[in-house]
Design a protein around this motif. Structure first.
Motif, mmCIF file in Angstrom:
data_model
loop_
_atom_site.group_PDB
_atom_site.id
_atom_site.type_symbol
_atom_site.label_atom_id
_atom_site.label_comp_id
_atom_site.label_asym_id
_atom_site.label_seq_id
_atom_site.Cartn_x
_atom_site.Cartn_y
_atom_site.Cartn_z
ATOM 1 N N GLU A 176 1.804 -4.354 -0.189
ATOM 2 C CA GLU A 176 2.593 -4.811 -1.186
ATOM 3 C C GLU A 176 1.929 -5.937 -1.735
ATOM 4 O OE1 GLU A 176 6.742 -5.301 -0.772
ATOM 5 O OE2 GLU A 176 7.129 -3.293 -0.532
ATOM 6 N N LEU A 177 1.293 -7.065 -0.817
ATOM 7 C CA LEU A 177 0.862 -8.138 -1.428
ATOM 8 C C LEU A 177 -0.409 -7.712 -2.282
ATOM 9 C CD1 LEU A 177 0.513 -10.571 1.631
ATOM 10 C CD2 LEU A 177 2.166 -10.777 -0.534
ATOM 11 N N ALA A 178 -1.248 -6.806 -1.843
ATOM 12 C CA ALA A 178 -2.392 -6.382 -2.558
ATOM 13 C C ALA A 178 -1.933 -5.676 -3.922
ATOM 14 C CB ALA A 178 -3.314 -5.360 -2.024
ATOM 15 N N LEU A 179 -0.860 -4.842 -4.058
ATOM 16 C CA LEU A 179 -0.422 -4.229 -5.418
ATOM 17 C C LEU A 179 0.159 -5.386 -6.008
ATOM 18 C CD1 LEU A 179 1.769 -1.419 -3.798
ATOM 19 C CD2 LEU A 179 -0.302 -1.146 -5.242
ATOM 20 N N GLY A 180 0.950 -6.152 -5.623
ATOM 21 C CA GLY A 180 1.379 -7.251 -6.718
ATOM 22 C C GLY A 180 0.077 -8.104 -7.202
ATOM 23 N N GLN A 181 -0.799 -8.592 -6.356
ATOM 24 C CA GLN A 181 -1.661 -9.386 -6.962
ATOM 25 C C GLN A 181 -2.687 -8.665 -7.667
ATOM 26 O OE1 GLN A 181 -3.617 -11.870 -3.959
ATOM 27 N NE2 GLN A 181 -5.535 -11.552 -4.852
ATOM 28 N N TYR A 182 -2.898 -7.503 -7.705
ATOM 29 C CA TYR A 182 -3.807 -6.615 -8.584
ATOM 30 C C TYR A 182 -3.275 -6.374 -9.760
ATOM 31 C CZ TYR A 182 -7.218 -3.253 -9.952
ATOM 32 O OH TYR A 182 -8.395 -2.706 -10.789
ATOM 33 N N HIS A 183 -2.317 -5.816 -9.806
ATOM 34 C CA HIS A 183 -1.464 -5.557 -11.123
ATOM 35 C C HIS A 183 -0.780 -6.387 -11.874
ATOM 36 C CE1 HIS A 183 -2.758 -1.391 -10.573
ATOM 37 N NE2 HIS A 183 -2.177 -1.136 -9.420
ATOM 38 N N ARG A 184 -0.386 -7.498 -11.026
ATOM 39 C CA ARG A 184 0.251 -8.694 -11.643
ATOM 40 C C ARG A 184 1.552 -8.492 -12.346
ATOM 41 N NH1 ARG A 184 -3.141 -13.023 -11.261
ATOM 42 N NH2 ARG A 184 -2.206 -14.143 -12.935
ATOM 43 N N ASN A 185 2.301 -7.634 -11.830
ATOM 44 C CA ASN A 185 3.653 -7.018 -12.277
ATOM 45 C C ASN A 185 4.903 -6.894 -11.260
ATOM 46 O OD1 ASN A 185 1.767 -5.192 -14.602
ATOM 47 N ND2 ASN A 185 3.596 -6.193 -15.367
ATOM 48 N N GLY A 186 6.028 -7.243 -11.795
ATOM 49 C CA GLY A 186 6.919 -7.066 -10.901
ATOM 50 C C GLY A 186 7.416 -5.512 -10.556
ATOM 51 N N CYS A 187 8.492 -5.293 -9.555
ATOM 52 C CA CYS A 187 8.728 -4.132 -8.973
ATOM 53 C C CYS A 187 9.166 -3.124 -9.851
ATOM 54 C CB CYS A 187 9.783 -4.466 -8.075
ATOM 55 S SG CYS A 187 11.475 -4.834 -8.915
ATOM 56 N N ILE A 188 9.251 -3.445 -11.017
ATOM 57 C CA ILE A 188 9.620 -2.023 -12.220
ATOM 58 C C ILE A 188 8.662 -1.876 -12.943
ATOM 59 C CG2 ILE A 188 10.970 -1.454 -13.965
ATOM 60 C CD1 ILE A 188 13.313 -3.292 -13.067
ATOM 61 N N SER A 189 7.808 -2.705 -13.726
ATOM 62 C CA SER A 189 6.753 -2.376 -14.728
ATOM 63 C C SER A 189 5.473 -2.048 -13.906
ATOM 64 C CB SER A 189 6.487 -3.428 -15.480
ATOM 65 O OG SER A 189 6.470 -4.808 -14.800
ATOM 66 N N ILE A 190 5.370 -2.554 -12.581
ATOM 67 C CA ILE A 190 3.919 -2.073 -12.078
ATOM 68 C C ILE A 190 3.824 -0.568 -11.641
ATOM 69 C CG2 ILE A 190 5.163 -1.974 -9.533
ATOM 70 C CD1 ILE A 190 2.622 -3.491 -8.536
ATOM 71 N N TRP A 191 5.066 0.300 -11.844
ATOM 72 C CA TRP A 191 4.827 1.489 -11.634
ATOM 73 C C TRP A 191 4.250 2.265 -12.882
ATOM 74 C CZ3 TRP A 191 4.945 3.511 -7.026
ATOM 75 C CH2 TRP A 191 5.395 2.835 -6.048
ATOM 76 N N ARG A 192 4.190 1.582 -13.909
ATOM 77 C CA ARG A 192 3.450 2.103 -15.300
ATOM 78 C C ARG A 192 2.023 2.218 -14.873
ATOM 79 N NH1 ARG A 192 6.148 -1.753 -18.363
ATOM 80 N NH2 ARG A 192 3.994 -2.672 -19.053
ATOM 81 N N LYS A 193 1.317 1.325 -14.097
ATOM 82 C CA LYS A 193 -0.001 1.147 -13.803
ATOM 83 C C LYS A 193 -0.467 2.038 -12.484
ATOM 84 C CE LYS A 193 -0.004 -3.331 -15.662
ATOM 85 N NZ LYS A 193 -0.621 -4.818 -15.432
ATOM 86 N N ILE A 194 0.759 2.599 -11.684
ATOM 87 C CA ILE A 194 0.511 3.183 -10.297
ATOM 88 C C ILE A 194 0.912 4.655 -10.521
ATOM 89 C CG2 ILE A 194 1.144 3.410 -7.869
ATOM 90 C CD1 ILE A 194 1.712 0.385 -7.859
ATOM 91 N N CYS A 195 2.065 4.951 -10.805
ATOM 92 C CA CYS A 195 2.653 6.353 -11.057
ATOM 93 C C CYS A 195 3.720 6.307 -11.563
ATOM 94 C CB CYS A 195 2.478 7.242 -9.792
ATOM 95 S SG CYS A 195 2.641 8.680 -10.329
ATOM 96 N N PRO A 196 3.745 6.304 -12.887
ATOM 97 C CA PRO A 196 5.104 6.133 -13.760
ATOM 98 C C PRO A 196 6.345 7.164 -13.483
ATOM 99 C CG PRO A 196 3.373 6.288 -15.364
ATOM 100 C CD PRO A 196 2.901 6.538 -14.035
ATOM 101 N N ILE A 197 6.038 8.284 -12.692
ATOM 102 C CA ILE A 197 7.223 9.046 -12.410
ATOM 103 C C ILE A 197 8.061 8.415 -11.036
ATOM 104 C CG2 ILE A 197 5.970 10.371 -10.373
ATOM 105 C CD1 ILE A 197 6.985 12.845 -11.473
ATOM 106 N N PHE A 198 7.444 7.519 -10.465
ATOM 107 C CA PHE A 198 8.178 6.733 -9.519
ATOM 108 C C PHE A 198 8.751 5.319 -10.119
ATOM 109 C CE2 PHE A 198 5.412 9.608 -7.022
ATOM 110 C CZ PHE A 198 6.281 10.027 -5.879
ATOM 111 N N LYS A 199 8.992 5.271 -11.045
ATOM 112 C CA LYS A 199 9.526 3.904 -11.791
ATOM 113 C C LYS A 199 10.821 3.844 -11.287
ATOM 114 C CE LYS A 199 9.816 1.346 -16.107
ATOM 115 N NZ LYS A 199 9.601 1.540 -17.385
ATOM 116 N N GLY A 200 11.634 4.524 -10.869
ATOM 117 C CA GLY A 200 12.831 4.409 -10.370
ATOM 118 C C GLY A 200 12.932 3.706 -9.260
ATOM 119 N N ILE A 201 11.965 3.844 -8.610
ATOM 120 C CA ILE A 201 11.730 2.810 -7.262
ATOM 121 C C ILE A 201 12.093 1.353 -7.620
ATOM 122 C CG2 ILE A 201 10.106 1.879 -5.423
ATOM 123 C CD1 ILE A 201 8.833 4.686 -5.212
#
Length: 663
Positions: A176-201
């Motif tokens: 989680e630390l690596a994901l947040g630091q790399y994509h520089r987004n909060g828990c909602i918008s970060i899924w646009r860069k990882i896999c948008p289908i899981f944005k509900g997480i």
């Protein structure tokens, strides 16, 4: 020819100039879109070992998630959903996604540009470390770990606890630390860069955080009530001569020879149940009774402190944690020294650490170890993503993960000595076994057992004040973090609405949390707190983190994720981390979930639990079904198959699996 084709494909349809007009290695902005020159993009692909450019270019280089086009990770318009699908199924082919996402709508392109602006960062790295430590080290480290430890074999429990931390908790913490630091987004918008289908997480995480805020701060209001009540020459839970005491009140430490009967109650217990909680004025969840104005006032003061600590962002909260994160360690040391000098302290320490090796063969011990390390480190609440997103791009989050998780585990272990030295003292005074004294768990261990022991020490007023002040600072850190997870997630998802209005959004969020806590401030609020405590951080958050781990390792791709880490740190995670993220950590998350599902509760609680768990799990189910049914263009035959695969009955089964009670 290949470079030329790439240039033409990346150029927006309405552009009058080609990408070739840009200088090599520079970014070009045309029609509201930020596009990296093709030569620079190809060089980043070829030289995967190289990190981002210098810090002079850090904001553009770090906030464009992987160094390519700025429009790559934005949400495409209708008809462009294939770009998102490509990001999920083939993350390695990121250079090809720029050709389709370059036609992003104007409104969404404007949102992407706002995301690429200057992002607030921590003033100092120590601010980040103290904030993460303050979040991870909370009230559960003081009251839950000692009880779980002696209940599951004493010193022998440290073996499964360490194993679960190494192979389950710490890898998720690092991820989680690596994901947040790399994509520089909060828990909602970060899924646009990882896999948008899981944005509900992301939305599920925000709901979970709101549920936690609805009960966790009420426990802090109890602590605040105790703190205020401690400013007296004689602590009010010392004697049985108060208005709230009953005829069954019996003090253990009375100089008179008083026999302890079956129905005897200590003055500390009556103060907690009849004066602070006033549960005798409620008949349970079906009849909560009125609202306690004393606790309401305490909670209001708590939220005022929280608001002025986080309203300006990490610049202010990073300074507050210098006090709230370090003060508990000073008090723990004082209480540890004091407890070690009490008569009978050694009895408590022996009971705490005496190993019972046969318990290692019990499955429940390993399940409890997994649950304890998971809820102690706290992945899945969006806090680590939010805090890490304010780091500099090349910050060594690997080292941070190891340091903070180690400090958290050691704090839990030391807290056990603080608690059990006092329990040994009480057993010595009562002339009983430590097992008879250490029956209480959870809040009762602090508000009844430990409070009673403090009341009978020399200088009891001083030790009561510093003890409850320590609990208050422990709780404040976790509240700062939980709300920051929601705030960062929403502000990053809707920057055009809230980016310049953070203070008003935080105020609205505080008001919502306060109103949501009113049910816990009633005379039967203790029952509501227990309900929230069991389910707000129970099966739902385990499910969320399980989906998060699967999405990152299997959909985004473990190779792509490791390349991201290498881009930040200069070295890629080894095979140990890869195996943990792909297989061991998801299995680790299933073990405590199996235990939580089997618990038995009354029918009213089951109905409330079903609503709460469904409200969180349905976020991701609905997001997945919407993506498949309405967003992606399909042929008729393909649409029939997909409609059948995500039919409503499947979504119903997905959520109900986690809420079936034992009758």
């Amino acid at each position: 020819m290949e470079n030329k084709a790439t240039s033409n494909e990346t150029q927006p349809l309405t552009s009058k100039k080609g990408i070739s007009d840009c200088n090599e290695g520079e970014d070009c902005k045309e029609n509201g879109l930020l596009i990296r020159s093709p030569k620079s993009a190809l060089r980043l692909v070829d030289d995967g070992n190289k990190v981002h450019p210098g810090q002079g270019d850090k904001e553009e280089a770090a906030q464009i998630s992987n160094g390519y086009s700025g429009v790559q990770s934005s949400v495409p318009c209708s008809g462009m959903a294939e770009a998102e699908d490509a990001q999920c199924t083939a993350p390695a082919a990121t250079t090809t996604t720029t050709t389709t996402t370059s036609t992003t709508c104007g409104a969404e392109g404007q949102q992407q540009l706002m995301e690429l602006g200057d992002r607030e960062t921590w003033s100092k790295k120590i601010d980040f470390l103290l904030s993460v430590i303050g979040y991870a080290v909370d009230l559960g480290n003081v009251w839950r770990f000692p009880y779980i430890c002696y209940q599951n074999g004493g010193g022998a429990f440290l073996i499964p606890y360490t194993i679960m931390a190494i192979f389950g908790g710490i890898p998720l913490f690092y991820m989680e630390l690596a994901l947040g630091q790399y994509h520089r987004n909060g828990c909602i918008s970060i899924w646009r860069k990882i896999c948008p289908i899981f944005k509900g997480i992301g939305f599920a995480i925000c709901i979970i955080d709101l549920y936690v805020a609805s009960y966790y701060n009420t426990i802090m209001a109890w602590v605040f009530y105790y703190l205020v009540s401690s400013f007296t020459t004689e602590l009010p839970w010392t004697s049985c001569n108060n208005a709230w005491n009953t005829g069954n009140c019996t003090t253990y430490f009375s100089k008179d020879n008083i026999s302890w009967a079956l129905h005897s109650i200590s003055p500390a217990e009556e103060f907690y149940t009849r004066q602070v909680l006033q549960v005798h004025r409620s008949n349970g969840l079906d009849d909560l009774g009125g609202i306690s104005w004393q606790l309401t006032l305490c909670l209001l003061l708590i939220f005022i402190i929280v608001y002025f600590s986080i309203w300006k962002g990490v610049k202010t909260s990073g300074k507050v944690v210098w006090v709230t994160a370090t003060f508990p360690y000073i008090i723990l040391f004082i209480l540890l020294v004091r407890g070690a000098t009490l008569p009978g302290a050694w009895r408590g320490v022996l009971y705490y650490l005496k190993p019972e090796w046969q318990k290692l063969l019990a499955t429940e011990v390993w399940v409890d170890a997994a649950a304890q390390i998971f809820f102690s480190l706290g992945p899945g609440f969006g806090v680590l993503l939010a805090y890490a997103s304010y780091n500099k791009f090349h910050n060594n989050c690997y080292q941070d993960a190891l340091v903070t998780s180690t400090v958290n585990c050691l704090t839990s272990f030391v807290s056990g000595f603080v608690i059990f030295t006092v329990l040994g003292y009480m057993a010595e005074m009562r002339n009983e076994d430590v097992s008879e004294v250490a029956k209480d768990m959870g809040p009762s261990l602090l508000f009844i057992t430990y409070a009673e022991a403090i009341a009978n020490m020399p200088a009891s007023t001083f030790f009561a004040i510093i003890f409850f002040l320590m609990l208050l600072t422990l709780g404040l850190d976790s509240t700062f973090a939980g709300l920051e997870g929601v705030i960062t997630g929403v502000l990053d998802e809707f920057p055009h609405v809230w980016s310049k209005r953070r203070e008003f959004f935080v105020l609205g969020l505080i008001i919502i949390c306060f109103l949501g806590s009113l049910a816990t401030l009633t005379f039967g609020g203790a029952y509501v707190v227990k309900l929230f405590e069991e389910y707000a951080t129970g099966p739902a958050v385990l499910t969320v983190v399980f989906l998060e781990a699967v999405a990152v390792a299997w959909f985004y791709g473990i190779t792509q994720f490791c390349n991201d880490v290498k881009e930040m740190l200069g070295f890629a995670p080894g095979w140990y981390w890869r195996v943990c993220w792909v297989a061991i950590s998801p299995i680790f998350l299933l073990s405590p979930g199996a235990k939580l599902v089997k618990m038995e509760f009354m029918s009213t609680e089951c109905r409330l639990k079903t609503c709460r768990v469904n409200s969180k799990l349905c976020c991701n189910d609905q997001c997945i079904s919407n993506r498949f049914l309405f967003h992606y263009p399909q042929k008729k035959k393909e649409k029939k198959v997909i409609n059948k695969s995500v039919a409503p009955e499947m979504i119903f089964k997905t959520t109900v699996l986690f809420v079936i009670p034992n009758q």
